[in-house]
Write a protein that holds these residues in place. Structure first.
Motif, mmCIF file in Angstrom:
data_model
loop_
_atom_site.group_PDB
_atom_site.id
_atom_site.type_symbol
_atom_site.label_atom_id
_atom_site.label_comp_id
_atom_site.label_asym_id
_atom_site.label_seq_id
_atom_site.Cartn_x
_atom_site.Cartn_y
_atom_site.Cartn_z
ATOM 1 N N LYS A 1 0.846 -1.192 0.000
ATOM 2 C CA LYS A 1 0.000 0.000 0.000
ATOM 3 C C LYS A 1 0.878 1.237 0.000
ATOM 4 O O LYS A 1 0.666 2.171 -0.760
ATOM 5 C CB LYS A 1 -0.907 -0.021 1.230
ATOM 6 C CG LYS A 1 -1.933 1.089 1.208
ATOM 7 C CD LYS A 1 -2.745 1.136 2.476
ATOM 8 C CE LYS A 1 -3.454 2.486 2.535
ATOM 9 N NZ LYS A 1 -4.039 2.747 3.832
ATOM 10 N N ASN A 2 1.868 1.190 0.837
ATOM 11 C CA ASN A 2 2.774 2.319 0.952
ATOM 12 C C ASN A 2 3.503 2.598 -0.364
ATOM 13 O O ASN A 2 3.614 3.738 -0.807
ATOM 14 C CB ASN A 2 3.759 2.026 2.074
ATOM 15 C CG ASN A 2 4.573 3.244 2.408
ATOM 16 O OD1 ASN A 2 5.740 3.308 2.069
ATOM 17 N ND2 ASN A 2 3.956 4.229 3.032
ATOM 18 N N ALA A 3 3.958 1.546 -0.983
ATOM 19 C CA ALA A 3 4.679 1.716 -2.252
ATOM 20 C C ALA A 3 3.746 2.287 -3.315
ATOM 21 O O ALA A 3 4.126 3.170 -4.087
ATOM 22 C CB ALA A 3 5.257 0.381 -2.711
ATOM 23 N N LEU A 4 2.529 1.785 -3.334
ATOM 24 C CA LEU A 4 1.561 2.291 -4.309
ATOM 25 C C LEU A 4 1.262 3.763 -4.064
ATOM 26 O O LEU A 4 1.175 4.551 -4.997
ATOM 27 C CB LEU A 4 0.245 1.507 -4.202
ATOM 28 C CG LEU A 4 0.110 0.257 -5.044
ATOM 29 C CD1 LEU A 4 -1.203 -0.428 -4.738
ATOM 30 C CD2 LEU A 4 0.166 0.604 -6.527
ATOM 31 N N GLU A 5 1.104 4.088 -2.793
ATOM 32 C CA GLU A 5 0.812 5.480 -2.463
ATOM 33 C C GLU A 5 1.930 6.395 -2.935
ATOM 34 O O GLU A 5 1.684 7.447 -3.519
ATOM 35 C CB GLU A 5 0.651 5.646 -0.939
ATOM 36 C CG GLU A 5 -0.759 5.356 -0.481
ATOM 37 C CD GLU A 5 -0.869 5.289 1.037
ATOM 38 O OE1 GLU A 5 0.182 5.299 1.720
ATOM 39 O OE2 GLU A 5 -2.005 5.203 1.515
ATOM 40 N N ARG A 6 3.152 5.953 -2.690
ATOM 41 C CA ARG A 6 4.267 6.797 -3.097
ATOM 42 C C ARG A 6 4.402 6.851 -4.614
ATOM 43 O O ARG A 6 4.726 7.885 -5.181
ATOM 44 C CB ARG A 6 5.560 6.322 -2.435
ATOM 45 C CG ARG A 6 5.586 6.712 -0.957
ATOM 46 C CD ARG A 6 6.891 6.343 -0.306
ATOM 47 N NE ARG A 6 7.083 4.897 -0.344
ATOM 48 C CZ ARG A 6 8.261 4.311 -0.160
ATOM 49 N NH1 ARG A 6 9.329 5.034 0.051
ATOM 50 N NH2 ARG A 6 8.352 3.001 -0.193
ATOM 51 N N GLY A 7 4.119 5.722 -5.243
ATOM 52 C CA GLY A 7 4.152 5.692 -6.704
ATOM 53 C C GLY A 7 3.127 6.651 -7.281
ATOM 54 O O GLY A 7 3.419 7.428 -8.194
ATOM 55 N N LEU A 8 1.940 6.589 -6.715
ATOM 56 C CA LEU A 8 0.856 7.453 -7.185
ATOM 57 C C LEU A 8 1.213 8.919 -6.959
ATOM 58 O O LEU A 8 1.030 9.757 -7.835
ATOM 59 C CB LEU A 8 -0.438 7.088 -6.462
ATOM 60 C CG LEU A 8 -1.666 7.910 -6.839
ATOM 61 C CD1 LEU A 8 -2.037 7.690 -8.294
ATOM 62 C CD2 LEU A 8 -2.852 7.551 -5.948
ATOM 63 N N LYS A 9 1.762 9.187 -5.795
ATOM 64 C CA LYS A 9 2.119 10.567 -5.458
ATOM 65 C C LYS A 9 3.156 11.090 -6.459
ATOM 66 O O LYS A 9 3.035 12.207 -6.965
ATOM 67 C CB LYS A 9 2.682 10.603 -4.027
ATOM 68 C CG LYS A 9 3.287 11.917 -3.589
ATOM 69 C CD LYS A 9 2.189 12.933 -3.293
ATOM 70 C CE LYS A 9 2.698 14.251 -2.716
ATOM 71 N NZ LYS A 9 3.817 14.865 -3.401
ATOM 72 N N SER A 10 4.144 10.277 -6.756
ATOM 73 C CA SER A 10 5.168 10.706 -7.702
ATOM 74 C C SER A 10 4.558 10.977 -9.071
ATOM 75 O O SER A 10 4.910 11.942 -9.741
ATOM 76 C CB SER A 10 6.241 9.632 -7.867
ATOM 77 O OG SER A 10 6.884 9.419 -6.656
#
Lengths: 485, 629
Positions: free
Chosen positions: A424-433
């Motif tokens: 979830k965290n990785a996805l969130e950061r990916g999305l944010k980027s």
């Protein structure tokens, strides 16, 4: 690129994990554990992994014929009994399979003992095994070994960890699905889309004098927004713990020329929602999303359906079964103007236990098919007579679909869920980027700045699959652009 | 007859771009240095394209200059056209490229070498190395001369066993008809060097007076010339044009018809060629639906009529080349002067090198340039200067000078080479650098000069100039933060450039952050027509302020990167004894011997799991040794 960062993050997790367990990680001893979920079940499985797996098993297992499991070929189920070597007491009737290294889950020798379910036999057998020198595996240790032995990627490893601790059946299913790598696959798909954009950006930077068309900012923006949507959708499943709202996965099946494509097109026309053609990196499956009477459907169209019009022929019976198993709903089409064929019968067999709607198409032509016989064959399934040519009966299809869904006969399986905090965290950061990148495009920042956000997106998504950029990007550039002096 | 011809601190084998930088660096650091080369007529020869710089490569030249190298200064003396590429993109990828007068470039470099104190220049073919107990002690030249030295740097370029291919014809030769070095390869193999064959190629040269320029698009240089060297403030000179033209359908037809006669396609060559430098026949085959390919016609110098046909590298037979040329727009009656050729040569597997460019198993033997598997003048020079510095530090008993991936493009090249190796001649591209926004050409001096000065290469003059730049930039940044502007003053200017008007006072620093506001605008707002600051200071402030957010982000990533990079792997560690590592990882780690966990993580075949094993192992080891928590 950005590998160090990825590595650092994931490794710190692992290291913490090792520290928490307080055990040495360089163990090559033999471990054992109960592989099935605790509780009353028909079958219990005990798994042993390590160099001594066979040796230990031989001490406690008596096959019906022969002296020991060593007399039998690997990778076959062998029937026999578990015996307490101290007093020759029969503990249970079992099926045992020996899988030799390195082609096993852990890349070590593995033995699985299938015994009767219930806690008592399972526990007793495990205790016996431990007595013979195996060590009780820590939670997730098989996976950890698989992981440490380079057998599985991170997402899969963590899914297996989830699998081990999964309590509810639903959680179990999701874990299984992740185990198959479907999360990895999904994320990989989005990552590839990002990679393609990255390649375009890089070519425009590193080969600006070359004869390649620079990607237009508008197109870059549009594509980025598409990926952003996909990522948000995926992330939503993490936030709500609900299914991806992409609709009931629906497969249309029938012999050639029965009118599957026409049905697809008709439904697409009727659809009140926006029809999206999700372009995949692999072109074999096309998903059409549509909405009928408020019901989201994901019509799965294989290239086969369109080309040979025969999914069974195209991908084989076994594959079709898998395909059908994954579907929430099947629409089976018959040709009213032709007799029932062997192919029809095959399909009827395949969909016997599935939720299906039966369409008899081409009722505008002289009817040759025996409708009564069909009713007998398909049992309780709803049957609609339609003519796609005259566009009659379409309403009925929609009505039945609605009925089936609202009566709860057809349910979407919880197919893909983001269950892991790290994911979830990785996805969130990916999305944010990615959103930063989109903002950068809108702010008209130069390409090399935009690139940073896309590269980060790529990296963060890579944390889920455990992959890293490396030469991928450069390979992609050289494969797809004609550059050089 | 063998004879003792002299003793040096350092002997450099080769006088190409790597050899020149290596020799100059060593000599300038105070070592008695000898450069040996096949012919004194080919010092710093440019056998392929007549230009220095370009994307990624321009960055390298700036970095070489920042370290105190020669390439930037030399091209500033000898260019005939200067162009900043990528100006439509961000400052990180602005790349300078200059067309060189090839002969002048050579002559200027030769002069510099000849005039360098501590540096001898001798013509001779090195045919053997003097190695005792895995320690290099000197070299032997074909004439029998033996030169003893404390360290040797191999910069043999494409000359080892080189072979030229033109269609069905092939023969042993170096580039441009120079003779190849046929003996050294075997000796190196016997010394345990893992040699392989790479190939590259160059297009034809044609006579300038036989080109119809009226059918081509002119490619002039920039009006404002930016020097390569930080030591040159301003250069004004006449510039010469290049020309853009295209292949035709007829070109494609000729190529397709004769494909079977190309050396590449005949299978005559064993070498691996670079993907970014495909031959024209390769382009035609791989991108079949592309009806035309662009070509640049570039002058080779002012005292020659030779023109370089960029984009038409080929190994087709000479007569086909002529037909092909004649099918190009504007080259209908072009006269061929030198045919295009492909060339194949021996080079080393660079994973046999340490990050200092010392060959792992032969102490004090260093190597640089195309011998290490790269391609390009700039890539060669970059390694040359590093090999030169490190050879000196080694014989002085000092720590090696290693730039990491976050410090320089030079660090990226060398790390890629020694950690991952390369399957094709390696070319620099900005996309290979993960910290591109920080590794800009405008700050190469700020990044590197101080480091070079501290190891004794960059001169005091250069160092002081860079320190002055640094101070001025810092002061100006501070000033911009403090200086505010009122709406009354700023709005009339902002209106002109379509920027949102101010409602209250704002610092100039904040104002400069706006994408549409440049430093020049700030100057106008401040009513400062004449600035007392050098242009490079203004530029630096502008870039750092404007892209602060992005640069900060990248700096944070660099912090993360450094954490793994700073986890050093002690030399005595035996990877084979780390049970948790997969066999492949053990082998790879043993072969590469990474200096840090960061470097280990970039080795292909070493998985994240292996890295975690390694990290835990190092942690365990540290604890066992009673290190601090």
């Amino acid at each position: 690129m950005g590998f160090a960062i990825i590595c650092y993050n994931t490794n710190s997790i692992l290291i913490k994990d090792y520290k928490d367990r307080g055990v040495s990680m360089f163990l090559d001893d033999t471990i054992a554990a109960i592989a099935t979920a605790p509780g009353e079940a028909g079958i219990g499985i005990i798994r042993i992994s390590g160099e001594k797996a066979l040796l230990i098993t031989n001490k406690i297992f008596r096959p019906i014929k022969g002296d020991s499991l060593s007399d039998y070929p690997a990778r076959r189920l062998t029937y026999g009994h578990i015996i307490n070597p101290e007093n020759s007491e029969k503990i249970d009737e079992v099926l045992v399979v020996y899988m030799d290294a390195p082609y096993t889950y852990t890349k070590e020798d593995i033995i699985e003992i299938n015994c009767h379910g219930g806690m008592i036999p399972v526990k007793r057998i495990l205790e016996l095994i431990l007595k013979q020198g195996a060590r009780m595996a820590d939670a997730g240790e098989f996976t950890k070994r698989a992981f440490l032995n380079g057998r599985i990627d991170l997402a899969q490893a963590e899914a297996v960890m989830d699998l081990i601790s999964a309590k509810t059946e639903k959680g179990f299913d999701v874990a299984l699905d992740q185990l198959e790598g479907s999360l990895s696959k999904r994320v990989e798909k989005y990552r590839n889309e990002v990679l393609e954009l990255l390649a375009h950006i890089e070519v425009s930077i590193d080969f600006s004098e070359e004869d390649v068309d620079e990607i237009a900012l508008e197109l870059l923006l549009a594509k980025s927004i598409d990926i952003e949507k996909s990522l948000s959708n995926l992330l939503e499943t993490a936030d709500t713990g609900k299914i991806i709202r992409e609709g009931l996965s629906t497969v249309i099946v029938g012999k050639p020329n029965v009118g599957k494509s026409s049905l697809l097109n008709t439904l697409l026309r009727e659809s009140r929602a926006i029809v999206t053609d999700v372009p995949g990196t692999t072109r074999d499956i096309i998903e059409e999303h549509l909405n009928i009477k408020g019901i989201p459907l994901k019509l799965i169209d294989t290239a086969g359906i369109r080309e040979t019009e025969d999914i069974v022929e195209q991908i084989g019976v076994k594959k079709s079964k898998e395909f059908f198993n994954k579907a929430d709903l099947i629409i089976f089409m018959l040709d009213a103007s032709r007799e029932i064929t062997v192919e029809d019968m095959d399909i009827i067999q395949l969909i016997k236990d599935k939720k299906a709607l039966v369409l008899i198409n081409k009722v505008d032509l002289p009817v040759k098919v025996d409708v009564e016989k069909i009713k007998d064959l398909v049992g309780e399934k709803r049957i609609v007579k339609v003519s796609l040519a005259d566009e009659t009966g379409i309403d009925k299809i929609e009505e039945y679909l609605e009925e089936m869904v609202y009566k709860g006969e057809v349910k979407a399986k919880d197919r893909l869920m983001v269950t892991n905090v790290r994911h979830k965290n990785a996805l969130e950061r990916g999305l944010k980027s990615l959103q930063d990148g989109i903002q950068a495009i809108k702010n008209k920042l130069p390409m090399d700045f935009i690139e940073v956000d896309f590269k980060n997106t790529w990296d963060f998504l890579g944390e889920i699959t455990g992959d890293t950029v490396g030469e991928d990007l450069i390979d992609h550039i050289f494969q797809n652009f004609c550059i050089g002096k | 007859m063998k004879y003792h011809a002299g003793s040096y601190d350092i002997v450099v084998v080769g006088g190409g771009h790597a050899g020149c930088e290596a020799s100059l660096a060593a000599a300038r650091m105070g070592c008695k240095t000898l450069m040996l080369t096949l012919t004194l007529d080919a010092i710093a020869m440019m056998p392929c394209n007549p230009s220095i710089g370009g994307t990624g490569k321009g960055h390298l030249v700036k970095e070489i200059d920042a370290l105190g190298g020669e390439m930037g200064k030399n091209i500033d003396k000898s260019f005939i056209q200067s162009k900043m590429l990528n100006t439509a993109k961000g400052p990180a990828v602005h790349s300078l490229r200059a067309q060189a007068d090839k002969m002048k470039y050579q002559m200027e470099m030769k002069k510099t070498i000849e005039n360098e104190e501590n540096l001898d220049l001798i013509q001779g073919e090195v045919i053997d190395l003097v190695v005792e107990d895995n320690l290099v002690k000197g070299v032997m030249v074909r004439t029998g001369a033996i030169y003893y030295s404390k360290a040797v740097i191999l910069a043999t370029g494409v000359y080892l066993k080189s072979k030229i291919f033109i269609g069905e014809v092939n023969y042993e030769s170096g580039p441009n008809g120079l003779f190849p070095a046929m003996f050294l390869s075997e000796k190196l193999k016997n010394l345990g060097c893992d040699l392989r064959r790479f190939k590259t190629g160059t297009p034809a040269r044609i006579h300038a007076d036989t080109v119809d320029y009226s059918k081509m698009t002119i490619q002039p240089g920039d009006e404002e010339i930016v020097p390569f060297s930080f030591m040159n403030d301003e250069i004004k000179k006449e510039q010469y044009d290049c020309w853009l033209t295209r292949t035709t359908g007829e070109t494609l037809r000729i190529i397709k018809e004769n494909l079977h006669r190309s050396a590449f396609y005949r299978g005559d060559m064993e070498g691996v060629g670079p993907r970014y430098c495909p031959s024209i026949e390769d382009k035609v085959v791989r991108f079949e639906d592309k009806p035309t390919h662009q070509l640049f016609i570039e002058p080779e110098g002012l005292d020659t009529k030779e023109m370089y046909v960029q984009g038409m590298s080929t190994s087709l037979p000479e007569e086909v080349q002529i037909q092909m040329l004649h099918s190009v727009v504007g080259l209908e009656s072009a006269k061929l002067m030198r045919p295009a050729y492909a060339i194949e040569y021996d080079c080393i597997n660079p994973t046999q090198l340490k990050p200092s460019l010392e060959i792992k198993h032969i102490e004090n033997l260093f190597s640089a340039g195309q011998f290490n598997g790269t391609s390009g003048y700039e890539e060669a020079a970059a390694q040359g200067i590093m090999a030169g510095i490190n050879a000196v530090l080694k014989i002085q008993g000092k720590e090696p000078f290693i730039l990491d991936r976050s410090e320089a493009y030079i660090g990226v090249i060398i790390d890629d080479l020694v950690t991952k190796g390369t399957n094709e001649p390696y070319r620099m591209m900005t996309s290979r650098a993960e910290y591109r926004l920080v590794l800009r050409q405008d700050n190469s001096d700020l990044r590197l000069t101080e480091k070079s000065y501290s190891v004794g290469l960059a001169t005091k003059e250069r160092y002081e100039k860079v320190m002055d730049k640094k101070e001025k930039v810092e002061a100006e940044m501070e000033r911009l933060k403090k200086a505010t502007v009122s709406p009354d003053v700023a709005n009339p200017f902002l209106e002109k450039i379509d920027s949102t008007l101010l409602k209250a006072g704002i610092s100039l620093y904040e104002l400069l952050k706006r994408p549409e506001v440049s430093y020049e605008d700030i100057k106008k707002i401040e009513n400062k027509i004449e600035s007392q600051l050098p242009k490079y200071v203004e530029k630096q402030c502008e870039i750092v302020i404007k892209y602060e957010g992005y640069i900060e982000k990248q700096l944070r990533q660099i912090d993360q990167f450094k954490k793994l990079e700073n986890k050093k792997i002690p030399e005595e560690i035996d990877f084979n004894k780390i049970d948790g590592l997969r066999l492949e990882a053990r082998q790879k780690l043993t072969d590469i011997r990474p200096l840090s966990v960061g470097q280990a993580s970039r080795i292909s075949g070493v998985s994240p799991a292996d890295i975690s094993v390694l990290l835990v192992y190092l942690e365990q080891r540290r604890r066992q040794k009673g290190g601090e928590a």
